[in-house]
Design a protein around this motif. Structure first.
Motif, mmCIF file in Angstrom:
data_model
loop_
_atom_site.group_PDB
_atom_site.id
_atom_site.type_symbol
_atom_site.label_atom_id
_atom_site.label_comp_id
_atom_site.label_asym_id
_atom_site.label_seq_id
_atom_site.Cartn_x
_atom_site.Cartn_y
_atom_site.Cartn_z
ATOM 1 N N LEU A 214 0.827 -1.206 0.000
ATOM 2 C CA LEU A 214 0.000 0.000 0.000
ATOM 3 C C LEU A 214 0.862 1.256 0.000
ATOM 4 O O LEU A 214 2.008 1.251 0.453
ATOM 5 C CB LEU A 214 -0.906 0.016 1.233
ATOM 6 N N GLU A 217 -2.359 5.980 1.082
ATOM 7 C CA GLU A 217 -3.816 5.972 1.085
ATOM 8 C C GLU A 217 -4.357 7.372 1.395
ATOM 9 O O GLU A 217 -3.961 8.339 0.775
ATOM 10 C CB GLU A 217 -4.331 4.914 2.058
ATOM 11 N N ALA A 218 -5.222 7.483 2.420
ATOM 12 C CA ALA A 218 -5.809 8.782 2.760
ATOM 13 C C ALA A 218 -5.023 9.515 3.842
ATOM 14 O O ALA A 218 -5.513 10.474 4.421
ATOM 15 C CB ALA A 218 -7.262 8.592 3.215
ATOM 16 N N GLU A 301 0.394 12.001 -4.487
ATOM 17 C CA GLU A 301 -0.682 11.489 -3.633
ATOM 18 C C GLU A 301 -1.421 12.658 -2.976
ATOM 19 O O GLU A 301 -0.818 13.698 -2.661
ATOM 20 C CB GLU A 301 -0.114 10.569 -2.547
ATOM 21 N N LYS A 336 6.926 1.608 1.719
ATOM 22 C CA LYS A 336 5.597 1.555 1.108
ATOM 23 C C LYS A 336 5.734 1.340 -0.393
ATOM 24 O O LYS A 336 6.759 1.647 -0.994
ATOM 25 C CB LYS A 336 4.829 2.840 1.400
#
Length: 486
Positions: A214, A217-218, A301, A336
């Protein structure tokens, strides 16, 4: 691990991601297995739901997908929901804590306050609890990260320590609750086979890897101000290192185990700023592909600054300055958007001093122990055996302990074990303040040197195993990462 003691479990951040994915599912599994006292209550604290009915609706929608690998037991789920109460509370308003006091004052047993919130709220919550008299007959659980550096960590610990005694404070690191980590202690200290070999005379090197597929993400806003060294090395990796390298404790009580871990952390060889480039690699993922799916670069991101120098990958060569481990390199790695999701410890034993059986017996890693923490929890011992047929040709074989195959009963998830330990007052698997300070003290010079250099991290494509410099660092010591050998 059944508890027959009543308890009131108060969950701050009761509608947050951690509560939905980990904490409430872990409490449900403990309830389903009959491990929670019948009178124990769970109190969700948040400001999103209006009342208990709204909170139960939220829990039904957001927690169910994360419970029970073998399917949801509807009867157990219904009785679990009966344990749950709810208090609507604005954490920014200390006066609202009177509502919480009124809600829990008549509930039974020890009170556990779990702070599944950002660390900036730890101190205000503790002060507000004390103001309404809820800091007695209680335990408090602090999630990581606990501070941004040694100074901020000490500031939080000082403030919390003014309100709660050290034996009331449970600093959680969920890796310490994983079954293979517990089995590492059993393997080392319960078997005459391994303990004599667990030292510099017989160990060539040790690798500890925590790799994630991953991205952020958020969590872009949070991660861009944190980075992999703070997020993973300062806590998870150094805790695993301390368990691998610790001396046998006098007993398995909380302070005996944590005393030995502390000795390891204090024995870590300080990294000379002039050697940072040789023993520390920092990287940042660029666009790439994972299992056939294209993923964006870290810098694009959401929540991440376009010109960011935050590292998403760290590899370190670490040494421990004591008699057991002097001269043995420990290679730590985390990142990551790597090629696979894996957490493992690799103990490479030294080759035999002389082989009459050919060069195979002399190659590095011919004998090794691989402890897989995730995704499949196993312990695998590699050794050499003769291949069938003519001649003395050696091949690598392995002995496996796959927990899900050997033990009929299901394994306990890390959070389930740790939450039961909090309720039962067991501190051995939680981080003591002096451990945390020692870890920050060792990590901080690396952070400072990287900040002063102000150089961008080395790029690596998403879906790979990180920058080439990580492999080069091990090659200088005549070894390689496990997946490169395979």
């Amino acid at each position: 691990m059944f508890t027959d003691s009543s308890f009131t479990f108060v969950l701050f951040g009761g509608t947050g991601d951690l509560s939905m994915r980990k904490i409430l599912p872990a409490l449900y599994e403990a309830h389903r297995a009959g491990m929670l006292a019948e009178g124990g209550k769970i109190v969700g604290v948040a400001r999103h739901a209006e009342d208990r009915a709204g909170y139960i609706e939220w829990v039904n929608a957001h927690v169910k997908p994360y419970v029970s690998k073998n399917g949801l037991d509807e009867t157990a789920w219904a009785s679990f929901l009966e344990r749950i109460q709810y208090v609507k509370l604005d954490l920014g308003k200390p006066e609202d804590f009177a509502l919480l006091r009124d809600a829990v004052s008549e509930l039974p047993g020890i009170r556990v306050f779990y702070l599944a919130t950002g660390p900036s709220l730890f101190v205000p919550i503790c002060h507000a609890l004390a103001a309404v008299g809820l800091n007695t007959n209680s335990r408090i659980v602090l999630e990581k990260p606990l501070g941004y550096d040694l100074k901020s960590s000490n500031a939080i610990n000082d403030a919390v320590g003014e309100i709660f005694a050290e034996e009331q404070i449970y600093r959680i690191d969920h890796y310490l609750g994983k079954e293979p980590v517990q089995n590492l202690l059993a393997l080392r200290f319960g078997n005459a086979l391994f303990e004599p070999l667990w030292r510099r005379e017989w160990v060539e090197s040790i690798q500890i890897t925590i790799a994630e597929e991953l991205g952020v993400e958020a969590r872009g806003d949070f991660y861009d101000n944190t980075g992999a060294l703070r997020d993973m090395v300062q806590n998870h990796l150094l805790q695993l290192l301390s368990i691998v390298a610790m001396e046998p404790p006098h007993s398995m009580d909380s302070d005996s185990v944590r005393d030995e871990k502390l000795r390891v952390l204090r024995a870590l060889k300080p990294i000379d700023p002039r050697d940072i480039g040789k023993v520390a690699v920092r990287g940042q993922y660029h666009a790439g592909g994972i299992r056939g799916t294209s993923v964006p670069a870290y810098a694009t991101e959401p929540g991440v600054k376009a010109n960011t120098n935050t590292e998403t990958f760290v590899a370190l060569k670490v040494e421990i300055e004591n008699w057991r481990w002097a001269g043995v390199p420990f290679f730590l790695r985390t990142g990551k958007r790597l090629a696979d999701r894996v957490a493992e410890i690799v103990v490479n034993f030294r080759a035999v001093p002389h082989s009459a059986l050919g060069p195979t017996a002399l190659r590095p890693g011919a004998n090794r122990l691989v402890i897989r923490l995730q995704p499949n929890e196993t312990i695998r011992l590699y050794c050499l055996a003769k291949q069938p047929g003519e001649g003395m040709n050696l091949a690598s074989v392995h002995l496996d302990l796959a927990f899900d195959q050997f033990f009929r009963e299901g394994q306990m998830e890390a959070y389930q074990r740790l939450l039961l330990d909090v309720i039962n007052g067991r501190l051995a698997l939680f981080v003591r303040r002096d451990e945390q300070e020692a870890a920050w003290r060792w990590v901080e010079p690396i952070l400072n040197e990287w900040a002063a250099a102000n150089k961008p991290p080395k790029p690596y494509a998403a879906g790979t195993w990180g920058p080439a410099a990580s492999s080069a660092m091990l090659a200088q010591h005549g070894t390689c990462w496990l997946e490169e050998e395979n």
